[in-house]
Write a protein that holds these residues in place. Structure first.
Motif: not given
Length: 224
Positions: A64-66, A71-73, A85-91
């Motif tokens: 999931v993190q990968l 996607a961020l890149q 947006r999803i990264f902030h929730k995941f973090d």
């Protein structure tokens, strides 16, 4: 829902050509589907109740993190914005998952340290501080269990050693060492025992990590 839309994507494309009012053709569905597939599979796996899941967390959360990192890149603004947006929730919820679940997957002989190192290299690059922290915590946790085992062995041996106290006392007088010196020597015996057990137990961890992993598709009772 996304999977169903994927199946009918040609129909949606035809609809866009046939009806000019149809402006919401799901052109991004394929990208969104691939992105969310990792989340769906992970959620399904974690929902299982008939198998242990602790050793499965790390591979799935890493995936999931990968997926988010890639996607961020992305060159696609839509995907990059969604991933951000999803990264902030995941973090927020999973930032500290790695050490606990990394250790759980290390003691799975199908993965061991090699898999953790592979994952961390992809996420953080070679020689990352995150990987060093996992190694440190693994050794620290093992040593804690090791000393628990030593303490139980020492308490057991102390009972048997008391039966030899008379012999030890007689020996001390015969050697003119004195009772004070014998106390020191007894303490030395305990110290020597702890050192020996400690080295033997620590080598078990080292030997385990040095052994090759077993086939990843092997059916394994990981708790056993």
């Amino acid at each position: 829902m996304l999977s169903s839309a994927m199946y009918y994507r040609r129909a949606f494309n035809h609809l866009r050509l046939a009806y000019t009012n149809f402006t919401h053709c799901p052109g991004q569905v394929e990208k969104i589907f691939k992105f969310h597939e990792a989340f769906y599979e992970t959620t399904t796996l974690f929902s299982g109740v008939k198998y242990p899941t602790d050793n499965l967390y790390f591979p799935r959360i890493f995936t999931v993190q990968l997926t988010i990192s890639q996607a961020l890149q992305s060159s696609d603004d839509f995907m990059r914005s969604m991933a951000n947006r999803i990264f902030h929730k995941f973090d927020k919820y999973w930032k500290d998952y790695n050490i606990l679940f990394a250790i759980a997957v290390i003691v799975d002989p199908r993965f061991k340290m090699q898999f953790v190192e592979f994952c961390y290299n992809k996420l953080y690059g070679h020689g990352s501080n995150e990987l060093s922290l996992v190694r440190s915590k693994l050794v620290s946790l093992f040593e804690e269990y090791m000393h628990m085992g030593i303490a139980s062995k020492v308490s057991t041996s102390s009972a048997s050693s008391s039966s030899h106290s008379v012999i030890d006392d007689n020996a001390s007088h015969a050697l003119n060492l004195g009772s004070g010196c014998m106390d020191v020597l007894k303490e030395f015996d305990t110290f020597q025992s702890l050192e020996f057990i400690g080295r033997a137990q620590k080598s078990q961890l080292e030997l385990y990590l040095e052994e090759p992993t077993i086939d990843r598709i092997t059916k394994l009772d990981v708790l056993g």
